[in-house]
Design an enzyme around this catalytic site. Structure first.
Site, PDB file in Angstrom:
ATOM      1  N   SER A   6     -21.115 -22.887  10.139  1.00 17.07           N
ATOM      2  CA  SER A   6     -21.134 -23.824   9.010  1.00 17.07           C
ATOM      3  C   SER A   6     -20.123 -23.492   7.917  1.00 17.07           C
ATOM      4  O   SER A   6     -19.940 -24.283   6.995  1.00 17.07           O
ATOM      5  CB  SER A   6     -22.540 -23.892   8.404  1.00 17.07           C
ATOM      6  OG  SER A   6     -22.921 -22.647   7.887  1.00 17.07           O
TER       7      SER A   6
ATOM      8  N   GLY B  89     -40.877 -19.515  11.354  1.00 16.09           N
ATOM      9  CA  GLY B  89     -40.335 -19.487  10.006  1.00 16.09           C
ATOM     10  C   GLY B  89     -40.144 -18.063   9.515  1.00 16.09           C
ATOM     11  O   GLY B  89     -40.576 -17.109  10.165  1.00 16.09           O
ATOM     12  N   PRO B  90     -39.498 -17.898   8.373  1.00 20.02           N
ATOM     13  CA  PRO B  90     -39.259 -16.565   7.820  1.00 20.02           C
ATOM     14  C   PRO B  90     -40.576 -15.855   7.485  1.00 20.02           C
ATOM     15  O   PRO B  90     -41.619 -16.493   7.353  1.00 20.02           O
ATOM     16  CB  PRO B  90     -38.441 -16.845   6.547  1.00 20.02           C
ATOM     17  CG  PRO B  90     -37.941 -18.238   6.701  1.00 20.02           C
ATOM     18  CD  PRO B  90     -38.944 -18.963   7.519  1.00 20.02           C
ATOM     19  N   PRO B  91     -40.529 -14.516   7.316  1.00 18.77           N
ATOM     20  CA  PRO B  91     -41.736 -13.770   6.936  1.00 18.77           C
ATOM     21  C   PRO B  91     -42.249 -14.229   5.567  1.00 18.77           C
ATOM     22  O   PRO B  91     -41.479 -14.575   4.674  1.00 18.77           O
ATOM     23  CB  PRO B  91     -41.254 -12.316   6.870  1.00 18.77           C
ATOM     24  CG  PRO B  91     -39.995 -12.282   7.680  1.00 18.77           C
ATOM     25  CD  PRO B  91     -39.371 -13.623   7.538  1.00 18.77           C
ATOM     26  N   GLY B  92     -43.567 -14.245   5.429  1.00 17.90           N
ATOM     27  CA  GLY B  92     -44.175 -14.528   4.136  1.00 17.90           C
ATOM     28  C   GLY B  92     -44.272 -15.981   3.771  1.00 17.90           C
ATOM     29  O   GLY B  92     -44.528 -16.308   2.608  1.00 17.90           O
TER      30      GLY B  92
ATOM     31  N   GLY C 215     -46.512 -18.117   5.113  1.00 17.39           N
ATOM     32  CA  GLY C 215     -47.878 -18.623   5.260  1.00 17.39           C
ATOM     33  C   GLY C 215     -48.291 -19.012   6.659  1.00 17.39           C
ATOM     34  O   GLY C 215     -49.265 -19.748   6.835  1.00 17.39           O
ATOM     35  N   LYS C 216     -47.592 -18.516   7.695  1.00 20.84           N
ATOM     36  CA  LYS C 216     -47.901 -18.918   9.075  1.00 20.84           C
ATOM     37  C   LYS C 216     -49.306 -18.449   9.483  1.00 20.84           C
ATOM     38  O   LYS C 216     -50.106 -19.230  10.001  1.00 20.84           O
ATOM     39  CB  LYS C 216     -46.848 -18.346  10.030  1.00 20.84           C
ATOM     40  CG  LYS C 216     -45.435 -18.856   9.756  1.00 20.84           C
ATOM     41  CD  LYS C 216     -44.445 -18.348  10.766  1.00 20.84           C
ATOM     42  CE  LYS C 216     -44.235 -16.847  10.695  1.00 20.84           C
ATOM     43  NZ  LYS C 216     -43.623 -16.406   9.442  1.00 20.84           N
ATOM     44  N   THR C 217     -49.599 -17.173   9.241  1.00 21.64           N
ATOM     45  CA  THR C 217     -50.903 -16.637   9.645  1.00 21.64           C
ATOM     46  C   THR C 217     -52.032 -17.248   8.827  1.00 21.64           C
ATOM     47  O   THR C 217     -53.088 -17.602   9.371  1.00 21.64           O
ATOM     48  CB  THR C 217     -50.904 -15.100   9.489  1.00 21.64           C
ATOM     49  OG1 THR C 217     -49.824 -14.547  10.256  1.00 21.64           O
ATOM     50  CG2 THR C 217     -52.217 -14.511   9.982  1.00 21.64           C
TER      51      THR C 217
ATOM     52  N   LYS D 228     -29.297 -24.853   1.321  1.00 25.60           N
ATOM     53  CA  LYS D 228     -27.914 -24.716   0.845  1.00 25.60           C
ATOM     54  C   LYS D 228     -27.685 -25.490  -0.449  1.00 25.60           C
ATOM     55  O   LYS D 228     -27.034 -24.993  -1.381  1.00 25.60           O
ATOM     56  CB  LYS D 228     -26.942 -25.205   1.923  1.00 25.60           C
ATOM     57  CG  LYS D 228     -26.910 -24.333   3.171  1.00 25.60           C
ATOM     58  CD  LYS D 228     -26.031 -24.946   4.251  1.00 25.60           C
ATOM     59  CE  LYS D 228     -25.990 -24.080   5.499  1.00 25.60           C
ATOM     60  NZ  LYS D 228     -25.180 -24.692   6.572  1.00 25.60           N
TER      61      LYS D 228
END
Length: 780
Positions: A684, A360-363, A365-367, A727
């Site tokens: 797209s 997923g994008p940075p920031g 909450g992955k970590t 979108k």
């Protein structure tokens, strides 16, 4: 010293001589020495001198780094020499025996090529020896003798010449030549023509030389004592070993401690045998061998690894859900998948064959989700960043044959965790690099393969270590850069970007309380309105996560803290939409809004970025030309291909659409996507580009409130795309009223919030005919 001279007189003699240049050495009169001359201008000068009277002048270079010196690179005071012997070596180097005759000053360089020649003024000294000069000379000689007694090395023939005190000038020049001082200092002595002043300077230099020699002697004495002590200790240790052997006591305390630690570590048999073998080697190694420290470091690592120590899993699904909800807002699908994983782990006891990969994008909450999993399972948490790693040894470690070898970061992480089953997060796996030192991703294949990692072999440890109980979690921002063989071993869990409502909730429940505490503030001192948070999100940040949002809120709190510290303000500071710019300055981003009226050739496209959804206004304009398609706006290859497909569709349906079939022969079409500094790509935007081109050709405006997304084929079919949720939310924020989506994306509407579904009209299409019917305004 019976010999006396008349008062100092200088006999001047002008002559033209070849010039020999030397580096880092100053030759004095009355000194006999050898000189080696290689190829170059000095060799030509020597050959000239040998063919005539065997005289030349030697000049020292100011800078020894200069390979081919010019006249500006040479000192102008040198020594006239007489060559007594010469021979040519096999490599064409000339070996000379030379004797310094007198000091000389260069009046002018009379020749520069092929070698230097100079007109020189030669000086011969005849000083009178006054009592003061005699005292200074005696001090120089005594100082020289002291230097020799302190260990200064002087050739015997030079020593004999110096101790012949019949001529003070000769003795002084020879001592000057042997004194261990810099080139500049020696040149200074050569250029000092006054004999009394020269003696004073030489005395000072000899004092400095003696100070250095005395310090060197102290160091040598100390080193000798330490060496003697070490030899004595070696002898005593060997004696002690012999006595212990006679008494039946063969191990010292350090060896016994290591043996005890080996037993307590509860290693597998193969590891215990390897450790005991190294311990026996340690006992046999001499105490001062460099191998001692290597073996000891290796044994310390082996006994500190958690071979049998592990955390006891305490998996309570209700408690785990509570922890995940406390630490993270939203991410319902992610939480559900993690709870399923923990449920299986609880039933089976261990999971083989499933490595989680958070994408997923940075920031987003992955970590922190990884930390929450460790907390919910009652396991230790270890994080290792893979970003920028290009050396395989970082993963597998270095072999012990190398100086400074270390175990790899996987083994170090498990050691630091203290248990054999931590939650091990491999962060930024998509940013692993490759270079000449190896491929770290190849080493990760073994670590992340449950069929192989039960016998992971680190190059430093050299014996297998079981990693099968470690719960590995990887994180990435994108999947495209991860090698397919590595990606195949992982189960992907996608972290979507947060929508605005979720960001507001995260800010109110997590970020604001945390930042208030870290800035020494309380809720009574500062409050941020919900509308102000919404403005920060939409006008001061553009991201999928909440890192920049956290930074902007921290900026506000710092300014409030400053106000309170400086003015002692006691009333509550309310952050509102009106005063927000006082703390954060003018808005950094402008929210795109739908066109104010229906426009010909301007379509509203919907795009997905790592920062969330985005509205793109795609413009098309026909003009006279030769059938070219012009594309601007920093478009990627895929987007350019979509534009080509859209134009081809328009040409194939020209008659049906009411367009002149020959339009392309005399018409160029320019398609532009504003915000040209931002790269754009993906398929797209296909139906939006086709709609804008057709609108510009048939002169029918496109409805201002219609946004669209979908891939187009040459036959006019509309294909499924991704990022529907993001979108649709971007369209809502921009004031779009109707959203056109591919029919196959209807299933993705489950992710769209109910409130958004109610506020927008959705049209699902499968062909361009349906798109044009909905998007184009009436002909009038």
């Amino acid at each position: 010293m019976e010999r006396f001279f008349e008062r100092l007189t200088k006999v001047r003699n002008e002559k033209e001589l070849p010039v020999i240049t030397i580096k880092d050495v100053v030759l004095f009169p009355h000194v006999t020495t050898s000189l080696f001359v290689q190829k170059g201008i000095s060799r030509d000068a020597v050959l000239e001198a040998l063919s005539k009277n065997k005289q030349a002048i030697i000049l020292t270079q100011k800078n020894k780094e200069v390979e081919v010196p010019t006249t500006e690179d040479l000192y102008k005071i040198g020594t006239v020499i007489q060559m007594s012997k010469s021979r040519e070596l096999p490599d064409q180097t000339l070996q000379l025996v030379i004797e310094g005759k007198s000091r000389a000053r260069v009046l002018d360089f009379t020749q520069k090529k092929p070698y230097l020649k100079a007109l020189v003024e030669e000086f011969k000294e005849y000083p009178s020896i006054t009592p003061e000069i005699q005292a200074l000379f005696h001090s120089v000689v005594e100082g020289f003798k002291q230097s020799v007694s302190l260990g200064k090395t002087v050739p015997v023939e030079v020593l004999v010449a110096i101790l012949d005190l019949s001529d003070p000038v000769i003795t002084t020049d020879i001592i000057s030549f042997t004194t261990e001082i810099g080139t500049k200092e020696k040149q200074d002595l050569l250029e000092t023509f006054d004999f009394k002043e020269r003696l004073i300077k030489l005395n000072k230099y000899l004092v400095k030389e003696r100070a250095v020699l005395e310090e060197a002697r102290k160091i040598q004495t100390k080193t000798a004592k330490e060496l003697e002590k070490m030899q004595k200790e070696v002898y005593l240790r060997e004696e002690m070993k012999t006595i212990q052997k006679e008494l039946g006591i063969e191990e010292d305390e350090e060896t016994r401690n290591l043996r005890r630690k080996i037993e307590e570590a509860k290693m597998p048999d193969y590891a215990r045998k390897a450790a005991e073998s190294e311990l026996d080697k340690l006992k046999r190694t001499p105490p001062f061998s460099p191998e001692i420290s290597w073996i000891r470091s290796y044994l310390d690592l082996l006994v500190s690894l958690p071979w049998s120590k592990e955390s006891k899993d305490q998996i309570n699904l209700k408690e785990a859900k509570k922890i995940l909800d406390q630490d993270h807002y939203g991410l319902e699908k992610v939480k559900e998948r993690i709870l399923e994983y923990l449920a299986v782990l609880k039933l089976v006891g261990r999971i083989r064959g499933s490595i989680l990969c958070f994408v997923g994008p940075p920031g987003t909450g992955k970590t922190s989700v990884g930390k929450s999993i460790a907390k919910a399972m009652n396991r230790k948490f270890v994080r290792m960043s893979l970003g920028g790693i290009r050396d395989e040894a970082e993963i597998r470690g270095h072999r012990r044959t190398y100086v400074g070898a270390l175990p790899g970061r996987i083994i170090q992480g498990v050691k630091n965790a203290g248990t054999r089953n931590p939650v091990f997060m491999l962060d930024e796996i998509d940013k692993v690099g490759v270079d000449f030192r190896g491929d770290p991703s190849a080493a990760l294949l073994e670590i992340l393969d449950p069929e192989q990692n039960n016998a992971f072999s680190d190059n430093y440890v050299e014996i297998p270590f079981d990693l099968s109980d470690v719960l590995f979690i990887t994180t990435a921002n994108i999947l495209e850069t991860i090698p397919p063989t590595l990606l195949d071993r992982m189960e992907i869990i996608r972290f979507p970007g947060y929508i605005e409502d979720e960001k507001i909730q995260i800010a109110q429940k997590f970020l604001v309380p945390k930042l208030l505490k870290s800035h020494g503030l309380s809720e009574k001192e500062v409050k941020i309105e919900k509308e102000a948070l919404s403005n920060i999100i939409s006008k001061y940040t553009r991201e999928a996560g909440v890192r920049n949002l956290e930074r902007e809120i921290a900026t506000i709190f710092r300014k409030v803290a400053k106000e309170i510290s400086e003015n002692g303000r006691k009333e509550t500071v309310d952050i509102t939409v009106k005063n927000l710019s006082e703390y954060l300055g003018p808005a950094k981003f402008a929210l795109p809004v739908a066109e104010e009226k229906d426009e010909v050739g301007v379509a509203t496209g919907l795009a997905w970025t790592v920062a969330g959804g985005q509205v793109l206004f795609i413009e098309a304009t026909p003009m006279k030309g030769k059938g070219n398609l012009i594309l601007t706006g920093k478009l990627g290859e895929i987007m350019k291909e979509s534009a080509q497909a859209a134009l081809s569709y328009a040409r194939s349906k020209a008659e049906k659409l009411g367009i002149n079939p020959e339009f392309y022969k005399q018409t160029d079409i320019h398609v532009h996507v504003p915000e040209g500094a931002i790269p754009k790509d993906g398929p797209s935007a296909g139906i939006a580009i086709a709609t804008s081109i057709i609108s510009s050709l048939i002169k029918r405006p496109i409805k201002r409130g219609v946004g669209m997304t979908g891939e187009i084929t040459l036959r006019g079919r509309v294909l499924e795309v991704g990022g529907v949720k993001e979108k649709v939310l971007a369209a809502q924020a921009a004031g779009v009223e109707t959203v056109i989506l591919p029919k196959n994306n209807k299933k993705d509407m489950i992710e769209v919030p109910e409130q958004t579904k109610k506020s927008l009209k959705f049209v699902f299409v499968s062909s361009m005919d349906e798109v044009l019917k909905e998007a184009l305004a009436d002909k009038k």
